[in-house]
Enzyme design. Structure first.
Site, PDB file in Angstrom:
ATOM      1  N   TYR A 172      25.613 -50.357 -61.171  1.00 44.28           N
ATOM      2  CA  TYR A 172      27.038 -50.186 -61.503  1.00 44.28           C
ATOM      3  C   TYR A 172      27.571 -51.437 -62.193  1.00 44.28           C
ATOM      4  O   TYR A 172      28.285 -51.361 -63.200  1.00 44.28           O
ATOM      5  CB  TYR A 172      27.821 -49.906 -60.223  1.00 44.28           C
ATOM      6  N   SER A 222      35.058 -53.644 -64.285  1.00 40.92           N
ATOM      7  CA  SER A 222      35.054 -54.013 -62.872  1.00 40.92           C
ATOM      8  C   SER A 222      34.672 -55.482 -62.751  1.00 40.92           C
ATOM      9  O   SER A 222      33.882 -55.994 -63.553  1.00 40.92           O
ATOM     10  CB  SER A 222      34.047 -53.172 -62.091  1.00 40.92           C
TER      11      SER A 222
END
Length: 250
Positions: free
Chosen positions: A159, A145
Site C-alpha cells: 500500500y 498517504s
C-alpha cells in the site's frame, strides 16, 4: 462560483471521499459520488448533498476497469455537465502482513485500484479539462498517504509503495498539464478516523496510535476534506505539483 463547478470523487460512499463530497457540496459544487459496491451508502451520501440544495449523482464504477471509468465520466457529462474537479480518492488496503507473505493476487489488486485507477480517471478528466482538447481547465487532487514516506513496514509495504507511486504521478502530471489549464495536487493523510483500518484487520489502529502522534490525536475525514477542497478552489490558483501532509505532524 460564477460558473458551474462539477466534482467527481472516486470512492465517495464513505470515509474521506464522503466527507469531501459534503464539504464540496457546502461550497456549491455539483458532485458525482462514485462507488464500487455499497449502493446504499452512496445513496445516503447523495441524499445529504441534495438536501444542501446542490446537484448530486451516485455512479457505480470500478475505477480499475477502463470501460467502467469511461462510463463514469460519460454519465457525469450527460447528467451533471463537464467535470471541473477530479478527486482520485478510491483505494484499498489489505490485511496487515509482511512482503514475504504477499501473493500476486493481492499485489495486482493493490496497484490496480490505487495506481491504475488514478491514471485512468485522470486520463478521462484531462480529455475534458485540457485546453489542448478544447476544455477550459480544471483541477485534479490525488489522495496519497503518509505511508508513502514511512513505508509501513510489517503492515502494508505494498500500500505504501502504491501511494509512493501516486506522489510521483502527482508531480509528473502537474508539470505535464500545467500549460493546459489543469492543476494537479495531492493530499497525504496520516492516521485518520475512518473504517479503512478495519479493512487492514486492525479496527482500533487509529485510537492505538493516537497518543504517539505529535498532536496526540488522530485526524478526522473532515480535516482531510477541507485540504482537498482548498486545493481544488481558486484560493489555490497558483498551486500545482504540491503534496500537502494532513498528518498531525507525523
Amino acid at each position: 462560483m460564477t460558473t458551474k463547478q462539477v466534482m467527481i470523487i472516486t470512492g465517495a460512499s464513505r470515509g474521506i471521499g464522503a466527507a469531501t463530497a459534503r464539504c464540496a457540496a457546502a461550497r456549491g459544487y455539483a458532485v458525482a459520488v462514485n462507488f464500487a459496491r455499497d449502493e446504499g451508502a452512496a445513496a445516503r451520501v447523495t441524499s445529504e448533498l441534495t438536501a444542501l440544495g446542490v446537484e448530486a449523482l451516485a455512479v457505480r464504477a470500478d475505477v480499475s476497469r477502463q470501460d467502467e471509468v469511461r462510463r463514469l465520466f460519460e454519465t457525469v457529462d450527460a447528467e451533471l455537465g463537464a467535470v471541473t474537479v477530479l478527486v482520485n480518492n478510491a483505494g484499498v488496503v489489505d490485511r496487515q502482513c509482511r512482503v514475504d507473505a504477499m501473493d500476486e493476487e493481492r499485489l495486482l489488486r493493490m496497484f490496480s485500484m490505487n495506481v491504475v485507477g488514478s491514471f485512468l480517471c485522470a486520463r478521462e478528466a484531462i480529455r475534458r479539462m485540457s485546453t489542448r482538447y478544447g476544455g477550459t481547465g480544471g483541477c485534479i487532487v490525488n489522495v496519497s498517504s503518509a505511508a508513502a514516506r514511512l513505508g509501513s513496514p510489517g503492515e502494508y509495504v505494498d500500500y505504501a509503495a502504491a501511494k509512493g507511486a501516486i506522489d510521483t504521478f502527482t508531480l509528473g502530471l502537474a508539470r505535464e498539464v500545467a500549460a493546459e489549464g489543469i492543476r494537479v495536487n495531492a493530499v497525504r493523510p496520516g492516521i485518520i478516523l475512518t473504517d479503512i483500518h478495519a479493512s487492514g484487520g486492525d479496527p482500533a489502529r487509529a485510537e492505538r496510535l493516537a497518543p504517539h502522534l505529535p498532536m496526540q490525536r488522530a485526524g478526522t475525514a473532515d480535516e482531510v476534506a477541507e485540504a482537498i477542497v482548498w486545493l481544488a478552489s481558486p484560493a489555490a490558483s497558483y498551486t500545482t505539483g504540491a503534496i500537502v501532509d494532513v498528518t498531525g505532524g507525523r
